[in-house]
Design a protein around this motif. Structure first.
Motif, PDB file in Angstrom:
ATOM      1  N   GLY A 163       0.788  -1.223   0.000  1.00 53.44           N
ATOM      2  CA  GLY A 163       0.000   0.000   0.000  1.00 53.44           C
ATOM      3  C   GLY A 163       0.820   1.273   0.000  1.00 53.44           C
ATOM      4  N   SER A 216      -4.738  -4.336 -11.689  1.00 58.04           N
ATOM      5  CA  SER A 216      -4.945  -3.372 -10.595  1.00 58.04           C
ATOM      6  C   SER A 216      -3.660  -2.562 -10.440  1.00 58.04           C
ATOM      7  N   ASP A 217      -3.388  -2.076  -9.233  1.00 54.30           N
ATOM      8  CA  ASP A 217      -2.110  -1.394  -8.989  1.00 54.30           C
ATOM      9  C   ASP A 217      -0.946  -2.377  -8.876  1.00 54.30           C
ATOM     10  N   ASP A 277      -0.009  -4.530  -6.582  1.00 60.08           N
ATOM     11  CA  ASP A 277       0.685  -4.597  -5.300  1.00 60.08           C
ATOM     12  C   ASP A 277       0.811  -6.068  -4.886  1.00 60.08           C
ATOM     13  N   ASP A 303      -7.023   0.146  -6.269  1.00 60.32           N
ATOM     14  CA  ASP A 303      -6.168   0.311  -5.098  1.00 60.32           C
ATOM     15  C   ASP A 303      -6.239  -0.986  -4.289  1.00 60.32           C
ATOM     16  N   THR A 334      -5.195  -1.705  -1.422  1.00 58.26           N
ATOM     17  CA  THR A 334      -5.572  -1.529  -0.011  1.00 58.26           C
ATOM     18  C   THR A 334      -7.079  -1.685   0.135  1.00 58.26           C
ATOM     19  N   LYS A 335      -7.840  -1.165  -0.803  1.00 55.85           N
ATOM     20  CA  LYS A 335      -9.301  -1.333  -0.766  1.00 55.85           C
ATOM     21  C   LYS A 335      -9.680  -2.797  -0.929  1.00 55.85           C
TER      22      LYS A 335
END
Length: 159
Positions: A24, A37-38, A40, A74, A76-77
């Motif tokens: 994150g 997505s991002d 991560d 994101d 984290t979401k």
């Protein structure tokens, strides 16, 4: 008491023109990770470990990379939503243990911030979150600095 263990793994190649996110946190680096997505990889591995421990499948079942709703999402979401689903099944996190495997960038300076971010996202104490980083001793695609891999283990308790 009922305990459940889940393990997760994620890997992404590097891609020019993207930001690098791990846990994150944006990590300053010349490349980011390629993904829908991002990308991560750390949060994705933790999500898979958490969902697996609760027998809820994997990240691809809940947030498919074929769904435009998750384009540049994101992570984290996604982590928070995954944990909400785990909590609906009556589980809470005891601890998370993870290892990032990358030649570069060097990550030790970012690990405290990453741990704090994950703990905040999961509503737990930072001492319940372990993040480590290692290299692949210059072997394989990681050693050639083509990408990053992450291993994660999550322990849940039925509450």
């Amino acid at each position: 008491m009922s305990f459940r263990v889940g393990q997760g793994f994620d890997v992404h190649p590097f891609e020019e023109g993207r930001k690098l996110f791990l846990g994150g946190i944006e990590i300053p680096f010349s490349k980011g990770l390629k993904g829908h997505s991002d990308a991560d990889a750390l949060l994705h591995a933790i999500i898979d470990a958490m969902l697996g421990a609760a027998a809820l499948g994997d990240i691809g079942q809940h947030f498919p990379d074929t769904d435009p709703a998750f384009k540049n999402a994101d992570s984290t979401k996604l982590l928070k939503e995954s944990y909400a689903r785990v909590q609906e099944e009556g589980y809470s996190i005891i601890n998370v243990d993870s290892t990032i495997v990358a030649e570069r960038p060097k990550l030790s300076a970012y690990i405290p911030g990453i741990r704090n971010h994950i703990a905040e996202a999961l509503g737990c104490n930072q001492n319940q979150i372990s993040v480590k980083a290692t290299t692949n001793e210059k072997m394989g695609f990681i050693g050639r600095e083509e990408g990053i891999a992450v291993h994660a283990v999550v322990l849940l308790e039925k509450v």
